[in-house]
Design a protein around this motif. Structure first.
Motif, short mmCIF file in Angstrom:
data_model
loop_
_atom_site.label_atom_id
_atom_site.label_comp_id
_atom_site.label_asym_id
_atom_site.label_seq_id
_atom_site.Cartn_x
_atom_site.Cartn_y
_atom_site.Cartn_z
N ALA A 1 0.85 -1.18 -0.10
CA ALA A 1 -0.24 0.04 -0.06
C ALA A 1 0.87 0.86 -0.30
O ALA A 1 1.93 1.12 0.46
N PRO A 2 0.81 2.34 -1.00
CA PRO A 2 1.39 3.73 -0.38
C PRO A 2 0.81 4.04 0.68
O PRO A 2 -0.25 3.95 0.87
N PRO A 3 2.05 5.17 0.41
CA PRO A 3 1.94 6.23 2.09
C PRO A 3 -0.31 6.56 2.07
O PRO A 3 -0.41 6.77 0.50
N SER A 4 0.06 7.31 3.24
CA SER A 4 -1.43 7.25 3.17
C SER A 4 -1.62 8.86 2.57
O SER A 4 -2.21 9.69 2.40
N GLN A 5 -0.35 9.53 2.61
CA GLN A 5 -0.35 11.24 1.55
C GLN A 5 -0.85 11.16 0.53
O GLN A 5 -0.73 12.14 0.23
N ILE A 6 -1.07 9.84 -0.59
CA ILE A 6 -0.94 10.37 -2.00
C ILE A 6 -2.18 9.88 -1.96
O ILE A 6 -3.11 9.56 -1.36
N VAL A 7 -3.03 11.54 -2.77
CA VAL A 7 -4.27 11.36 -3.24
C VAL A 7 -4.40 11.26 -4.18
O VAL A 7 -3.60 12.26 -4.89
N PRO A 8 -5.55 11.38 -5.21
CA PRO A 8 -5.99 11.87 -6.96
C PRO A 8 -5.94 12.84 -6.56
O PRO A 8 -6.77 13.32 -6.02
N ARG A 9 -5.29 13.37 -7.65
CA ARG A 9 -5.66 14.84 -7.72
C ARG A 9 -4.45 15.66 -6.97
O ARG A 9 -5.52 16.91 -6.57
N GLY B 1 -4.48 27.59 -11.94
CA GLY B 1 -4.73 27.59 -13.33
C GLY B 1 -5.17 26.08 -13.50
O GLY B 1 -4.89 25.77 -14.94
N TRP B 2 -5.15 25.44 -13.29
CA TRP B 2 -5.94 23.72 -12.90
C TRP B 2 -6.88 23.71 -13.14
O TRP B 2 -7.29 24.32 -13.22
N ASP B 3 -7.05 22.53 -14.67
CA ASP B 3 -8.40 22.32 -15.03
C ASP B 3 -9.22 21.51 -13.93
O ASP B 3 -10.36 20.65 -14.64
N VAL B 4 -8.69 20.94 -12.69
CA VAL B 4 -9.55 20.44 -12.45
C VAL B 4 -9.92 20.53 -11.29
O VAL B 4 -8.78 21.25 -10.37
N ASP B 5 -10.71 20.11 -10.07
CA ASP B 5 -10.26 20.32 -8.92
C ASP B 5 -9.71 19.60 -8.28
O ASP B 5 -9.48 18.63 -8.11
N LEU B 6 -8.68 20.31 -7.42
CA LEU B 6 -6.92 19.85 -6.16
C LEU B 6 -7.83 19.12 -5.10
O LEU B 6 -8.81 20.19 -4.73
N ARG B 7 -7.97 18.18 -5.10
CA ARG B 7 -8.51 17.67 -3.74
C ARG B 7 -6.96 17.73 -2.83
O ARG B 7 -7.61 17.86 -1.59
N GLN B 8 -6.16 18.16 -2.93
CA GLN B 8 -5.39 18.58 -1.32
C GLN B 8 -3.54 19.28 -2.59
O GLN B 8 -3.84 18.75 -3.60
N VAL B 9 -3.46 20.38 -1.85
CA VAL B 9 -1.83 21.03 -2.34
C VAL B 9 -1.20 20.79 -1.07
O VAL B 9 -1.92 21.97 0.32
N ARG B 10 -0.02 20.71 -0.91
CA ARG B 10 0.67 20.95 -0.44
C ARG B 10 2.31 21.65 -0.66
O ARG B 10 2.23 21.19 -1.41
N ALA B 11 2.70 22.21 0.48
CA ALA B 11 4.13 22.26 0.13
C ALA B 11 4.78 23.04 1.37
O ALA B 11 4.41 23.26 2.35
N VAL C 1 2.78 24.53 3.80
CA VAL C 1 0.98 25.10 3.48
C VAL C 1 0.66 23.80 3.46
O VAL C 1 0.70 22.94 2.40
N VAL C 2 -0.51 23.38 3.41
CA VAL C 2 -1.67 22.70 3.83
C VAL C 2 -2.85 23.27 2.92
O VAL C 2 -3.39 23.87 3.19
N GLN C 3 -3.43 23.36 1.91
CA GLN C 3 -5.02 23.16 1.25
C GLN C 3 -5.19 22.31 0.45
O GLN C 3 -4.98 22.24 -0.82
N PRO C 4 -6.61 22.06 1.09
CA PRO C 4 -7.06 20.60 0.95
C PRO C 4 -8.88 21.79 -0.50
O PRO C 4 -8.76 22.53 0.07
N ASP C 5 -9.27 20.68 -0.79
CA ASP C 5 -10.03 20.56 -2.01
C ASP C 5 -10.37 21.96 -2.52
O ASP C 5 -11.25 23.21 -2.22
N LEU C 6 -9.60 21.97 -3.85
CA LEU C 6 -9.09 23.45 -4.03
C LEU C 6 -9.91 23.27 -5.65
O LEU C 6 -9.87 22.32 -6.65
N PRO C 7 -10.81 24.29 -5.70
CA PRO C 7 -11.85 24.50 -6.88
C PRO C 7 -10.95 24.49 -8.49
O PRO C 7 -9.62 25.44 -7.94
N ALA C 8 -10.96 24.14 -9.57
CA ALA C 8 -10.29 24.13 -10.61
C ALA C 8 -10.98 25.66 -10.70
O ALA C 8 -11.54 26.38 -10.53
N GLY C 9 -9.09 26.36 -11.59
CA GLY C 9 -9.09 27.94 -11.72
C GLY C 9 -8.87 28.32 -10.63
O GLY C 9 -8.43 30.01 -11.12
#
Length: 556
Positions: A61-69, A169-179, A216-224
């Motif tokens: 199993a991959p680490p739990s941090q990896i999620v689609p998009r 500028g992403w064309d899909v909703d992002l489930r999670q952004v970490r930096a 930085v953590v930002q979940p659920d970022l809508p497209a655009g």
């Protein structure tokens, strides 16, 4: 002895074959003071999905941090001011993900300009830059993109500010952004915003850890939408390289989409308004344009011939019905009519023209006729035209009111014109103020000019606002026919009735501009009962009476 060692070797070999292959272990955690992607890449490099049990459980199993998009970034400010960026993007699904990241970001009245160098990609996709964009086109799997940003560090008031949009500028909703963000000096202040461009919504989390790395953590970022990070460092920490381009602001009076729409709406309103006005005035236009023959106003009563005006209209009302204004000629014709009806006489003396009262005003007179009679003989039974000053305001008011009372107009034409003229002037004034305000602020000043034009158009159209009723339009045609009668032959009028017919119709000839022709008929009479003097001097009397009324300044 050798047999024993051979047996031992054989057992060891068998055990080695039976032992499962060891699984690769995740890389060690982030080194203090260094940015990191915060999670390892799956061993196979393939996209993973969470198992049905708890995240991160089960073999392989991959680490739990990896999620689609999801997007993970590691940023570091180099001593020369360049910003090193590593992005790890987990794309799940055959549709892929595309990013168009702007390299020009509005900063007040200027554009902040960024440049991308050393662009490299490892994974399933492509990356390129243009003058204005960083473009990523990624397909299914985990892809790592590396690049450096020039222009991210600027000197501001003794400090340095580092700015970069972690996601945009992403064309899909992002489930999670970490930096993770690291610089040679610890951050003094951090501003992280998420959401639409220009919004002030803070990020979900932006915390500096014990190693002075900002995470930085930002979940659920809508497209655009974007995650915009701005970090303040002590002055002189690194080299500053921020670049700005002055934005050429369009002229406040340039045609923009906003002002273009406003002008289009104004055009529709003006065309529609004048169209409705044309329909409302159409009956009047046809009434004045239609060719109509002579109207016969002579009637027989008890064997005598008499004059009867169309619809009972009086001489003073004729002019107002036609041009919708109370004029000097309307009052002059009323005075002549009062003389003809024996309420006053016109006398010429050595001192000039004099009006002599014969009968007081009575119930047979209308309101405006009574007002004329009262204004003339306010100071006595005789009044000289020389130096005559009368108050014609009551005359004007009653004459306009009679237009509505008789049903020739729906509203008083003078007040209707005034109402729309004032409305147009106020609208033009509002438009002028709006033009100045827009020109000094947001632009689109043509909208204000459009309002000015609308106000001026309304002011011009105000002269046409009062529409006659159907009865009023019919009367206009009848009055035009009456003019034909005044230009005709009176040979059929009996001699015994000629003086009365000519006298009763003379006030109508005065107001319709046919007095000279009509006086030619009167010249055949030795005398008339209401005029004490030579009828040849009657035009002179009319001119002096017009001048006396015009001197009041209350009529045009």
């Amino acid at each position: 002895m050798l047999a024993k060692w051979g047996a031992a070797a054989l057992v060891a070999g068998v055990l080695a074959v039976a032992q499962p292959t060891a699984q690769p272990s995740p890389p060690p955690g982030p080194t203090p003071g260094q940015p990191s992607l915060d999670f390892p890449v799956p061993p196979s490099g393939e996209p993973s999905t969470e198992p049905s049990g708890e995240p991160g459980t089960g073999p392989g199993a991959p680490p739990s941090q990896i999620v689609p998009r999801s997007v993970n970034l590691a940023l570091r400010v180099e001593p020369d001011g360049r910003l090193s960026v590593t992005e790890q993007v987990f794309v799940h699904g055959v549709a892929g993900m595309t990013r168009h990241a702007a390299l020009r970001i509005r900063a007040g009245d200027r554009d902040r300009v960024f440049t991308i160098d050393d662009l490299a990609i490892d994974g399933n996709g492509s990356a390129e830059t243009t003058d204005d964009e960083l473009i990523l086109r990624l397909r299914e799997g985990v892809t790592t993109v590396k690049y450096t940003v020039d222009g991210a560090v600027g000197d501001v008031g003794g400090h340095q500010q580092v700015r970069w949009q972690l996601a945009s500028g992403w064309d899909v909703d992002l489930r999670q952004v970490r930096a993770s963000f690291a610089a040679p000096s610890p951050p003094e202040n951090v501003v992280c915003r998420a959401g639409r461009q220009g919004s002030d919504t803070p990020c979900e989390s932006a915390i500096t850890d014990h190693g002075q790395v900002l995470r930085v953590v930002q979940p659920d970022l809508p497209a655009g939408e974007r995650v915009d990070l701005q970090v303040t460092l002590p002055g002189g920490t690194v080299g500053a390289n921020a670049r700005f381009d002055e934005v050429a602001r369009p002229s406040a009076f340039a045609i923009t989409p906003v002002s273009g729409i406003g002008l289009g709406v104004l055009a529709l309103v003006l065309v529609g308004g004048f169209g409705l006005l044309w329909l409302a005035r159409g009956r009047d236009t046809r009434a004045t344009a239609t060719d109509i023959g002579s109207v016969e106003p002579l009637v027989e009563e008890g064997g005598r011939v008499a004059f009867a005006s169309p619809d009972g209209v009086l001489p003073g009302e004729v002019g107002t019905v036609i041009d919708e204004h109370v004029d000097v000629a309307d009052v002059t014709a009323t005075v002549v009519d009062l003389a003809v009806r024996n309420y006053l006489a016109v006398r010429r003396t050595a001192a000039g023209w004099t009006l002599v009262r014969r009968n007081p005003a009575d119930a047979a007179l209308t309101g405006y006729e009574t007002a004329v009679h009262t204004a003339l003989f306010r100071d006595g039974p005789e009044v000289a035209l020389a130096g005559l000053r009368v108050d014609l305001a009551p005359v004007r008011e009653d004459l306009y009111a009679s237009m509505v009372r008789h049903g020739w107009f729906t509203r008083r034409p003078d007040r209707e014109r005034t109402r729309w003229t004032v409305a147009g002037a106020l609208l033009a004034l509002v438009g002028a103020v709006t033009t100045v305000v827009l020109a000094l602020t947001v632009g689109h000043a043509l909208l204000g000019l459009a309002v000015v034009a609308g106000g001026l158009g309304l002011t011009v159209g105000a002269r046409l606002m009062p529409a006659r009723t159907a009865r009023g339009s019919v009367l206009v045609q009848q009055v035009r026919g009456l003019r034909g009668f005044l230009r005709g032959d009176l040979a059929a009028v009996p001699a015994a009735d000629r003086e009365m017919v000519l006298s009763r119709s003379l006030p109508y000839a005065v107001v319709l501009g046919e007095s000279t022709r009509w006086l030619a008929h009167l010249a055949g009479l030795e005398r008339v009962y209401w005029f004490e003097g030579d009828l040849a001097a009657f035009p002179e009397f009319l001119r002096e009476l017009d001048a006396a009324f015009a001197a009041s300044g209350q009529l045009r």
